[in-house]
Design an enzyme around this catalytic site. Structure first.
Site, PDB file in Angstrom:
ATOM      1  N   SER A 168       0.816  -1.114  -0.261  1.00 13.92           N
ATOM      2  CA  SER A 168      -0.017   0.017   0.021  1.00 13.92           C
ATOM      3  C   SER A 168       0.867   1.367   0.028  1.00 13.92           C
ATOM      4  O   SER A 168       1.983   1.239   0.654  1.00 13.92           O
ATOM      5  CB  SER A 168      -0.776   0.051   1.166  1.00 13.92           C
ATOM      6  OG  SER A 168      -1.612   1.266   1.265  1.00 13.92           O
ATOM      7  N   TYR A 228      -2.567  -0.440   9.852  1.00  8.73           N
ATOM      8  CA  TYR A 228      -2.399  -1.010   8.187  1.00  8.73           C
ATOM      9  C   TYR A 228      -1.174  -0.648   7.653  1.00  8.73           C
ATOM     10  O   TYR A 228      -0.758  -1.590   6.942  1.00  8.73           O
ATOM     11  CB  TYR A 228      -3.761   0.018   7.571  1.00  8.73           C
ATOM     12  CG  TYR A 228      -3.856  -0.306   6.016  1.00  8.73           C
ATOM     13  CD1 TYR A 228      -4.557  -1.573   5.901  1.00  8.73           C
ATOM     14  CD2 TYR A 228      -3.288   0.460   5.137  1.00  8.73           C
ATOM     15  CE1 TYR A 228      -4.854  -1.693   4.423  1.00  8.73           C
ATOM     16  CE2 TYR A 228      -3.808   0.305   3.789  1.00  8.73           C
ATOM     17  CZ  TYR A 228      -4.410  -0.945   3.439  1.00  8.73           C
ATOM     18  OH  TYR A 228      -4.558  -1.092   2.148  1.00  8.73           O
ATOM     19  N   LYS A 276       1.329  -3.389   6.160  1.00 10.37           N
ATOM     20  CA  LYS A 276       1.832  -3.239   4.694  1.00 10.37           C
ATOM     21  C   LYS A 276       3.320  -3.170   4.449  1.00 10.37           C
ATOM     22  O   LYS A 276       3.758  -3.892   3.549  1.00 10.37           O
ATOM     23  CB  LYS A 276       0.957  -2.019   3.956  1.00 10.37           C
ATOM     24  CG  LYS A 276      -0.685  -2.352   3.749  1.00 10.37           C
ATOM     25  CD  LYS A 276      -0.886  -3.856   2.911  1.00 10.37           C
ATOM     26  CE  LYS A 276      -2.351  -3.742   2.560  1.00 10.37           C
ATOM     27  NZ  LYS A 276      -2.617  -5.024   2.063  1.00 10.37           N
TER      28      LYS A 276
END
Length: 325
Positions: free
Chosen positions: A154, A167, A171
């Site tokens: 990401s 998150y 990632k």
């Protein structure tokens, strides 16, 4: 004209393939001859609940179009679940050639407020989930001397996005995982790359704009130029790059790619040539670092090591260039 990208006699495992990006990958790969294991727990974008319907619907569509696919509903977030997913592909099709780690959830919050359930759930699905599926898939690929991995990274990890510390941490871990799979897999015909996709998907429903409380970050959003992005942030704009990276034609490995609004680009991690301290065994002082910080940050000359040991060679090159050795 380039040779057609086909997947005849290839078996692909795609996690999180009941909707969004994974669904589009599965449908298009099947149309090009792949046998597809469609994995999806069927929960919400926040990782709540479960349903067999999303994966079953994708399999039905693939079969209606004349393709081959089976559904799987195991969770990627446990070692047993990952093993069951790979075993389901073996039971149905006898081998594994391609593994696309796409399953994901989102639970946004301020860094200072992220609780264990928000951290653990995201790490379990994204990072551990990719590891748990990839590891048994890798063993099968090694036996056969061929494999393709695509891990879903990401831009939130590579560049940064407020309110996504959990998150982004997951990632970023996937970037490291892909690099190691690429290095170790190079001895066995296995290639691994990381994709940073961009798409409006159901995970977006989990987003809030609370991050606007960070003035500089809010400014970056308000000042963004979207003129090349209209109608081009749909999931299917990511699929062509994914299918190429998963194909026999792809010779690239140990790389990072961005798909954004119809622009496909390789993303590089590099180190500046930097400043090399004078010859000898006396370390620099903090004041020396302060005096040379501009040179330390200057990217006019840079290196792209592909292993930790190649960085030592880059240091030697810099030292020679600067007359230290």
């Amino acid at each position: 004209m380039a040779e057609a990208v086909r997947f005849d006699n290839r078996v692909a495992i795609i996690t999180g393939a009941g909707g969004g990006l994974g669904k589009d990958y599965a449908l298009e790969m099947a149309r090009r001859g792949a046998k597809v294991l469609v994995n999806d727990l069927g929960g919400s974008g926040g990782g709540v609940g479960a349903s067999t319907l999303p994966a079953e619907e994708v399999v039905r569509q693939i079969r209606d179009e004349g393709g081959e696919a089976v559904a799987n509903f195991d969770s990627v977030s446990t070692r047993a679940g990952g093993a069951a997913i790979v075993q389901a592909a073996l039971d149905a099709f006898g081998k594994v050639d391609i593994c696309i780690a796409n399953a994901g959830i989102l639970r946004n919050n301020r860094f200072e407020d992220i609780a264990d359930d928000e951290l653990d759930a995201v790490l379990d699905v994204h990072l551990k989930g990719a590891f748990y599926v990839a590891q048994p898939a890798y063993r099968e690929m090694r036996k056969n001397g061929y494999g393709r991995f695509i891990f879903t990274g990401s831009a939130s990890a590579m560049y940064g996005h407020a309110w996504q510390a959990n998150y982004a941490a997951a990632k970023g871990g996937l970037m490291g995982l892909s690099h190691i799979v690429a290095i170790e897999g190079s001895a066995y015909g296995i290639k691994s790359n990381l994709l940073m996709p961009t798409a409006i998907s159901r995970l977006g429903d989990e987003m809030t704009e609370g991050f606007r409380e960070i003035p500089e970050f809010a400014k970056s959003l308000d000042n963004a130029d979207w003129s090349a992005s209209g109608g081009r942030q749909t999931v299917n704009f990511n699929t062509p790059l994914v299918l190429y990276l998963a194909s026999e034609q792809c010779d690239l490995t140990h790389a990072i790619f961005s798909a954004n609004s119809g622009r496909y680009a390789q993303v590089h991690i590099c180190a500046a040539d930097g400043w090399v301290t004078p010859a000898g065994t006396t370390p620099a002082t903090p004041e020396d670092v302060a005096a040379h910080i501009a040179q330390i940050a200057d990217l006019s000359i840079y290196h792209k090591p592909q292993t930790v040991y190649e960085e030592f060679s880059a240091v030697a090159d810099a030292a020679r260039r600067q007359g230290v050795i």
